[in-house]
Design a protein around this motif. Structure first.
Motif, PDB file in Angstrom:
ATOM      1  N   LEU A 140       4.179  -4.892   2.688  1.00  0.00           N
ATOM      2  CA  LEU A 140       4.585  -3.776   1.260  1.00  0.00           C
ATOM      3  C   LEU A 140       3.807  -2.698   1.332  1.00  0.00           C
ATOM      4  O   LEU A 140       3.971  -1.770   0.709  1.00  0.00           O
ATOM      5  N   GLN A 143       5.355   0.491   2.649  1.00  0.00           N
ATOM      6  CA  GLN A 143       6.608   1.217   2.018  1.00  0.00           C
ATOM      7  C   GLN A 143       6.322   2.601   1.418  1.00  0.00           C
ATOM      8  O   GLN A 143       7.266   3.252   1.591  1.00  0.00           O
ATOM      9  N   ALA A 151      12.008   1.286   3.512  1.00  0.00           N
ATOM     10  CA  ALA A 151      11.316   1.086   2.573  1.00  0.00           C
ATOM     11  C   ALA A 151      12.067  -0.044   1.746  1.00  0.00           C
ATOM     12  O   ALA A 151      11.538  -1.266   1.372  1.00  0.00           O
ATOM     13  N   ARG A 152      13.346   0.036   1.416  1.00  0.00           N
ATOM     14  CA  ARG A 152      14.206  -0.798   0.716  1.00  0.00           C
ATOM     15  C   ARG A 152      14.285  -1.939   1.502  1.00  0.00           C
ATOM     16  O   ARG A 152      14.342  -3.287   1.123  1.00  0.00           O
ATOM     17  N   ILE A 154      12.406  -3.172   3.854  1.00  0.00           N
ATOM     18  CA  ILE A 154      11.161  -3.956   3.811  1.00  0.00           C
ATOM     19  C   ILE A 154      10.869  -4.695   2.427  1.00  0.00           C
ATOM     20  O   ILE A 154      10.578  -6.118   2.363  1.00  0.00           O
ATOM     21  N   ASP A 155      11.476  -4.101   1.470  1.00  0.00           N
ATOM     22  CA  ASP A 155      11.133  -4.854   0.119  1.00  0.00           C
ATOM     23  C   ASP A 155      12.194  -6.012   0.068  1.00  0.00           C
ATOM     24  O   ASP A 155      11.645  -7.162  -0.387  1.00  0.00           O
TER      25      ASP A 155
END
Length: 267
Positions: A140, A143, A151-152, A154-155
């Motif tokens: 995180l 991100q 980034a989304r 990875i989240d």
């Protein structure tokens, strides 16, 4: 720092994140001097690895600006026998009892100090749950440096980690940056490991890094020993962190590596 006259100094190639020089001393020794974000922390990591049985350079001196250590032989690549040596040594390192058992008993994953790869911070604040550590300390933080779509993703993966990673693997002392450039060889044999970024975690993290930019020979795999089922998925998850570090250090050219690993994971 060593109380010995310096005869000659030569900058070494490969010090992208920290300047490194080979020093010749009046007493005949050849040593390595290295700068970096935290030489004293690196010295403590090297000592911990050495205590656990890893072959690493002996620390000769360390201050806020410089680490001086033994110069290990560095000539050529590992032969088959050298890969077997590395597999045996790494397996023993990961199985070694912690040098600070009190720390591991209370919060088994992490390190007592944060570290850095050059300008990229490595948060190591300990956590008792491994999947939480990997998500909060490794994935995180990247991100803000990614395109919105990555980034989304990875989240989304971070939210799945409790189902994809073991909650409490045996806490192994990791080298933490185990790629081929940090494995020194001479005459095909293993000389030792350099440039650690150590912490306690799943031993498979070191193996994932070692396979990211190359493939150790079958002798390494046989010497290290069998992995638990599901290691292929865990490897992709663990390889994401060095890929994310490369994005932050070297730019958008590594977005494809991150996306490819996420594709493999179906995220």
């Amino acid at each position: 720092m060593l109380g010995v006259e310096l005869v000659a100094a030569r900058l070494l190639a490969g010090g992208d994140l920290s300047p490194v020089a080979a020093l010749s001393l009046a007493d005949g020794r050849r040593v390595i001097a290295k700068g970096g974000p935290a030489p004293q922390i690196e010295a403590r990591m090297l000592r911990a690895l050495g205590t656990a049985g890893a072959r690493v350079p002996a620390v000769l001196a360390a201050c806020e600006d410089c680490l001086v250590m033994e110069a290990l032989p560095d000539q050529g690549a590992l032969a088959a026998s050298g890969w077997a040596e590395l597999g045996t040594m790494l397996s023993a390192l990961h199985d070694a009892p912690p040098s600070d058992p009190g720390f591991v008993r209370i919060t088994p994953y992490g390190w007592v100090e944060d570290y850095a790869f050059g300008p990229v911070a490595i948060p190591n604040a300990p956590l008792s749950d491994w999947s939480s550590f990997w998500g909060e300390r490794r994935l995180l933080p990247a991100q803000p440096f990614l395109p919105v779509d990555l980034a989304r993703r990875i989240d989304g993966l971070a939210g799945q980690l409790p189902d994809r990673l073991p909650a409490c693997p045996a806490p192994a002392l990791l080298h933490g940056d185990l790629w081929a450039g940090n494995v020194l060889a001479s005459g095909g044999r293993l000389s030792g490991l350099i440039d650690p970024a150590s912490y306690y975690g799943d031993g498979e993290v070191d193996l994932a890094m070692l396979h990211l930019f190359g493939a150790p020979g079958p002798e390494f795999i046989a010497a290290y020993g069998a992995l638990s089922p599901g290691w292929e998925t865990r490897r992709a998850i663990y390889q994401l962190w060095p890929a994310l570090v490369h994005v932050r250090l070297f730019g958008a050219g590594y977005h494809g590596m991150v996306a490819g690993l996420l594709d493999r994971l179906g995220v």
